[in-house]
Write an enzyme that holds these catalytic residues in place. Structure first.
Site, PDB file in Angstrom:
ATOM      1  N   ASN A  42       2.849   4.375   6.548  1.00  0.00           N
ATOM      2  CA  ASN A  42       2.539   3.131   7.254  1.00  0.00           C
ATOM      3  C   ASN A  42       3.547   2.084   6.761  1.00  0.00           C
ATOM      4  O   ASN A  42       3.384   1.533   5.676  1.00  0.00           O
ATOM      5  CB  ASN A  42       1.096   2.697   6.944  1.00  0.00           C
ATOM      6  CG  ASN A  42       0.754   1.350   7.569  1.00  0.00           C
ATOM      7  OD1 ASN A  42       1.546   0.804   8.338  1.00  0.00           O
ATOM      8  ND2 ASN A  42      -0.416   0.819   7.251  1.00  0.00           N
ATOM      9  N   LYS A  44       4.021  -0.765   7.846  1.00  0.00           N
ATOM     10  CA  LYS A  44       3.543  -2.149   8.018  1.00  0.00           C
ATOM     11  C   LYS A  44       4.657  -2.980   8.669  1.00  0.00           C
ATOM     12  O   LYS A  44       5.389  -2.459   9.514  1.00  0.00           O
ATOM     13  CB  LYS A  44       3.042  -2.707   6.681  1.00  0.00           C
ATOM     14  CG  LYS A  44       1.985  -1.769   6.061  1.00  0.00           C
ATOM     15  CD  LYS A  44       1.271  -2.324   4.873  1.00  0.00           C
ATOM     16  CE  LYS A  44       0.251  -1.294   4.379  1.00  0.00           C
ATOM     17  NZ  LYS A  44      -0.541  -1.758   3.262  1.00  0.00           N
ATOM     18  N   HIS A 128      -7.268  -0.860  10.295  1.00  0.00           N
ATOM     19  CA  HIS A 128      -6.704  -1.044   8.946  1.00  0.00           C
ATOM     20  C   HIS A 128      -7.312  -2.299   8.318  1.00  0.00           C
ATOM     21  O   HIS A 128      -7.556  -3.287   9.004  1.00  0.00           O
ATOM     22  CB  HIS A 128      -5.188  -1.161   9.020  1.00  0.00           C
ATOM     23  CG  HIS A 128      -4.549  -1.047   7.675  1.00  0.00           C
ATOM     24  ND1 HIS A 128      -4.509  -2.101   6.782  1.00  0.00           N
ATOM     25  CD2 HIS A 128      -3.968   0.002   7.050  1.00  0.00           C
ATOM     26  CE1 HIS A 128      -3.917  -1.693   5.671  1.00  0.00           C
ATOM     27  NE2 HIS A 128      -3.575  -0.429   5.804  1.00  0.00           N
ATOM     28  N   GLU A 130      -6.084  -4.579   6.624  1.00  0.00           N
ATOM     29  CA  GLU A 130      -5.304  -5.823   6.792  1.00  0.00           C
ATOM     30  C   GLU A 130      -5.602  -6.455   8.158  1.00  0.00           C
ATOM     31  O   GLU A 130      -5.552  -7.679   8.307  1.00  0.00           O
ATOM     32  CB  GLU A 130      -3.808  -5.514   6.613  1.00  0.00           C
ATOM     33  CG  GLU A 130      -3.468  -5.311   5.142  1.00  0.00           C
ATOM     34  CD  GLU A 130      -2.270  -4.400   4.884  1.00  0.00           C
ATOM     35  OE1 GLU A 130      -1.480  -4.146   5.812  1.00  0.00           O
ATOM     36  OE2 GLU A 130      -2.137  -3.943   3.735  1.00  0.00           O
ATOM     37  N   GLU A 201      -9.532   4.178   2.618  1.00  0.00           N
ATOM     38  CA  GLU A 201      -8.605   3.248   1.973  1.00  0.00           C
ATOM     39  C   GLU A 201      -9.401   2.132   1.303  1.00  0.00           C
ATOM     40  O   GLU A 201      -9.721   1.118   1.958  1.00  0.00           O
ATOM     41  CB  GLU A 201      -7.667   2.620   3.010  1.00  0.00           C
ATOM     42  CG  GLU A 201      -6.699   3.586   3.635  1.00  0.00           C
ATOM     43  CD  GLU A 201      -5.372   2.899   3.997  1.00  0.00           C
ATOM     44  OE1 GLU A 201      -4.345   3.394   3.557  1.00  0.00           O
ATOM     45  OE2 GLU A 201      -5.394   1.864   4.682  1.00  0.00           O
ATOM     46  N   GLY A 207      -1.950  -1.740  -2.200  1.00  0.00           N
ATOM     47  CA  GLY A 207      -0.890  -2.614  -2.695  1.00  0.00           C
ATOM     48  C   GLY A 207      -1.108  -3.110  -4.113  1.00  0.00           C
ATOM     49  O   GLY A 207      -0.378  -3.989  -4.576  1.00  0.00           O
ATOM     50  N   SER A 247      -2.188   2.676  -2.869  1.00  0.00           N
ATOM     51  CA  SER A 247      -1.331   2.864  -4.054  1.00  0.00           C
ATOM     52  C   SER A 247      -1.037   4.331  -4.351  1.00  0.00           C
ATOM     53  O   SER A 247      -0.963   4.741  -5.512  1.00  0.00           O
ATOM     54  CB  SER A 247      -1.954   2.169  -5.274  1.00  0.00           C
ATOM     55  OG  SER A 247      -1.972   0.764  -5.065  1.00  0.00           O
TER      56      SER A 247
HETATM   57  P1  13P Z   1      -0.154   0.960  -0.347  1.00  0.00           P
HETATM   58  O1  13P Z   1       0.246   2.409  -0.373  1.00  0.00           O
HETATM   59  O2  13P Z   1       1.013   0.032  -0.396  1.00  0.00           O
HETATM   60  O3  13P Z   1      -1.211   0.647  -1.345  1.00  0.00           O
HETATM   61  O4  13P Z   1      -0.810   0.683   1.102  1.00  0.00           O
HETATM   62  C1  13P Z   1      -1.787   1.539   1.558  1.00  0.00           C
HETATM   63  C2  13P Z   1      -2.042   1.252   2.981  1.00  0.00           C
HETATM   64  O5  13P Z   1      -2.504   0.166   3.324  1.00  0.00           O
HETATM   65  C3  13P Z   1      -1.694   2.294   3.949  1.00  0.00           C
HETATM   66  O6  13P Z   1      -2.253   2.018   5.193  1.00  0.00           O
END
Ligand code: 13P
Length: 295
Positions: A42, A44, A128, A130, A201, A207, A247
Site C-alpha cells: 500500500n 498510500k 483503511h 486512515e 490492521e 506507521g 509496521s
Molecule cells: P505501515 O506498514 O507503514 O505500518 O502501514 C500499514 C498500512 O497502513 C498498510 O495499509
C-alpha cells in the site's frame, strides 16, 4: 432476527463444545491449506510515475504459485504501472486504495470501480483506518465493499482496533462490529470466498514501528475466521485470506507469516523500498513452501 442469530450461535457453540468433549476432530478451520499467500504494497500517497517505474525495475520478485504480489499505488499511477509491469513481463497484480460506492455520476473527484478495473486494478483496499479516521463510517465501508464485489474487484477489507480500545480489552468486540457491519449488506448467496480478503490492521501498529506480536495477530485472525464461519460456513471461511498489516518489516514478517490464520501482509512504509518489500515477499514464500513440504 438478532434473537434468531444469537440462538443459532449458541447452538453452534454447543455442538462444537460437545464434539470437543467427545474427543472428535473438528474440520480444520485454520491452516493455510489451499490458500495462496498474498503480499500487498500500500503505497498510500507516495511516489510519482518516474519513481514508480524505478521501483518496478529494482524489485526482484514476481508472483508464483506460493505467493501473489500486489501493488496498490495512487490511482493515477495504475495505468502507467500496468504498462510498465506488462512491458517487463512481471506477474504482479495491481490494486486501488479506495473506490466510490456508486457506479458513476456527479461525484466530483471520485473514482468508480469500473474505472479502476479499466486502469488495471484487480484488488481494492476498503475501509483503511486512515480513511475511517477521515470520516468514513461502517455504512460507507459496507457500500464500498458491495460495489467492489459487484464490479468484480477483490476487496481487501481493513479492520482493526485503536490503542484505547486495545487497552480496554475491546479488540475482538471492535473487530466483530466492523466485520458484521461491513458484510451486513451482502446477503445470499455468499460471494466467492477467494474474491474477498480481510486485513487485520491494528491502528496503533500502523506507521509506529511497533507491529503486533504474532500471538495477538493470530488471535485476531482466528477470531475473524471463526466469525466468518458463523456468518457463512466453515468451508467458506477456510478459503478467505486474512492479512496482517501494521509496521511489517523484513525482520518481523517471517515470524508473523508462520501463524496458521495469517495468509500474507498489507504493507505500508516498508513497501516503498523495493528491497524491504522483497524481503517480506520472500519470508512469506518461505513459510508457504515450508508448510507445503511439511504436509
Ligand atoms: P505501515 O506498514 O507503514 O505500518 O502501514 C500499514 C498500512 O497502513 C498498510 O495499509
Amino acid at each position: 432476527m438478532e434473537e434468531l442469530r444469537d440462538r443459532v450461535e449458541r447452538v453452534v457453540r454447543q455442538v462444537v463444545r460437545e464434539l470437543l468433549a467427545a474427543g472428535q476432530d473438528l474440520p480444520e478451520l485454520s491452516g493455510s491449506r489451499g490458500r495462496r499467500r498474498l503480499v500487498v504494497a500500500n503505497w498510500k500517497m507516495n511516489l510519482l510515475r518516474a519513481s514508480a517505474r524505478q521501483w518496478v525495475e529494482a524489485f526482484p520478485e514476481s508472483s508464483d504459485r506460493h505467493c501473489q504480489v500486489v501493488i496498490c499505488p495512487p490511482a493515477v499511477l495504475l495505468w502507467p504501472l500496468a504498462e510498465a509491469l506488462d512491458a517487463a513481463g512481471r506477474d504482479i497484480a495491481l490494486g486501488a486504495q479506495d473506490l466510490h460506492p456508486e457506479a458513476g455520476g456527479a461525484h466530483t473527484g471520485e473514482v468508480a470501480a469500473a474505472m479502476l478495473l479499466e486502469a488495471g486494478a484487480r484488488y481494492v483496499i476498503v475501509g483503511h483506518s486512515e480513511r475511517r479516521a477521515a470520516g468514513e463510517d461502517d455504512e460507507l465501508v459496507a457500500r464500498k465493499l458491495a460495489a467492489a464485489l459487484a464490479a468484480g474487484l477483490c476487496p481487501i477489507l481493513c479492520l482493526g482496533e485503536t490503542a484505547p480500545e486495545r487497552e480496554r480489552g475491546l479488540t475482538l468486540m471492535r473487530l466483530r462490529g466492523q466485520l458484521d457491519l461491513a458484510l451486513a449488506g451482502l446477503g445470499h448467496p455468499a460471494p466467492d470466498p477467494a474474491g474477498l480478503v480481510l486485513a487485520y490492521e491494528p491502528v496503533w501498529a500502523i506507521g509506529s514501528g511497533r507491529a503486533a506480536g504474532a500471538d495477538d495477530a493470530q488471535q485476531a485472525a482466528a477470531f475473524l475466521r471463526e466469525r466468518l464461519a458463523e456468518l457463512f460456513s466453515f468451508a467458506w471461511a477456510r478459503q478467505v485470506r486474512i492479512l496482517y498489516g501494521g509496521s511489517v518489516s523484513g525482520e518481523n514478517a517471517e515470524h508473523i507469516a508462520a501463524c496458521p490464520d495469517i495468509d500474507g501482509f498489507l504493507v505500508g512504509g516498508a513497501s516503498l523500498r523495493p528491497e524491504s518489500f522483497a524481503a517480506i515477499v520472500q519470508a512469506s514464500r518461505r513459510q508457504a513452501a515450508g508448510k507445503e513440504v511439511s504436509r
